[in-house]
Motif scaffolding. Sequence first.
Motif, PDB file in Angstrom:
ATOM      1  N   ASN A  89       0.829  -1.209   0.000  1.00  0.00           N
ATOM      2  CA  ASN A  89       0.000   0.000   0.000  1.00  0.00           C
ATOM      3  C   ASN A  89       0.867   1.265   0.000  1.00  0.00           C
ATOM      4  O   ASN A  89       0.500   2.286   0.580  1.00  0.00           O
ATOM      5  N   VAL A  90       2.012   1.205  -0.650  1.00  0.00           N
ATOM      6  CA  VAL A  90       2.901   2.359  -0.759  1.00  0.00           C
ATOM      7  C   VAL A  90       2.864   2.846  -2.202  1.00  0.00           C
ATOM      8  O   VAL A  90       3.193   2.120  -3.132  1.00  0.00           O
ATOM      9  N   TYR A  91       2.417   4.093  -2.366  1.00  0.00           N
ATOM     10  CA  TYR A  91       2.277   4.707  -3.677  1.00  0.00           C
ATOM     11  C   TYR A  91       3.119   5.969  -3.730  1.00  0.00           C
ATOM     12  O   TYR A  91       3.515   6.514  -2.698  1.00  0.00           O
ATOM     13  N   GLY A  92       3.346   6.460  -4.935  1.00  0.00           N
ATOM     14  CA  GLY A  92       4.076   7.705  -5.064  1.00  0.00           C
ATOM     15  C   GLY A  92       4.265   8.116  -6.505  1.00  0.00           C
ATOM     16  O   GLY A  92       3.843   7.421  -7.438  1.00  0.00           O
ATOM     17  N   VAL A 149       6.712  12.406  -4.261  1.00  0.00           N
ATOM     18  CA  VAL A 149       5.525  12.443  -3.407  1.00  0.00           C
ATOM     19  C   VAL A 149       5.260  11.007  -2.986  1.00  0.00           C
ATOM     20  O   VAL A 149       5.369  10.090  -3.808  1.00  0.00           O
ATOM     21  N   GLU A 150       4.925  10.820  -1.710  1.00  0.00           N
ATOM     22  CA  GLU A 150       4.661   9.484  -1.195  1.00  0.00           C
ATOM     23  C   GLU A 150       3.336   9.468  -0.453  1.00  0.00           C
ATOM     24  O   GLU A 150       2.909  10.473   0.101  1.00  0.00           O
ATOM     25  N   ALA A 154      -1.879  11.563  -0.819  1.00  0.00           N
ATOM     26  CA  ALA A 154      -0.483  12.005  -0.767  1.00  0.00           C
ATOM     27  C   ALA A 154      -0.209  12.455   0.659  1.00  0.00           C
ATOM     28  O   ALA A 154      -0.949  13.271   1.204  1.00  0.00           O
ATOM     29  N   ARG A 155       0.825  11.914   1.264  1.00  0.00           N
ATOM     30  CA  ARG A 155       1.117  12.224   2.667  1.00  0.00           C
ATOM     31  C   ARG A 155       2.403  13.012   2.867  1.00  0.00           C
ATOM     32  O   ARG A 155       2.577  13.669   3.887  1.00  0.00           O
TER      33      ARG A 155
END
Length: 164
Positions: free
Chosen positions: A51-54, A76-77, A83-84
Amino acid sequence: MRAIITALIIFSSLTINTAHAKLKVTTPSEVCAYLKDFGLATRGWKNHYENVYGCSSPYKELGSGFPLANNLAFYVEGDNTTARQTKLVLNVNNCESEKPAHEELLKAAEALSVKATGESLPKTLRDAIKTGKNTTAKVGSAFMEVIRENWPTGKGYEIKVLIK
């Protein structure tokens, strides 16, 4: 005993503040486009693992240098819908031209601060970017951090500007 209690109070207040810190906008497509006009267009929101996007930009070369030019990239992560954290990374491969590279990082960080937090970059962070010193500050509802890491080779370093 008093020192331990004081440390626990400070730690818990930092933890509470961090839990509520966030970017002004968290829509991945918007955040990934923040620095497009600055020459740091990203390649879109992608799943990196679990569940890690960027998203990330290609390196933007700053000037010339041997064997590598200094360069700047934008990341961006987050997760699949949010986006966090944003991150600018300056790689200083040519220390003889570090000052213009720091200036380019500063311009990108100022633009990113306004877009990500709604506020200008504080003087403490501007000074840290110019001098390559580590620091942290709360900006709007987010936290910003400048981190310098010298390379083990002694032939360069990187400076990261994080907003989360």
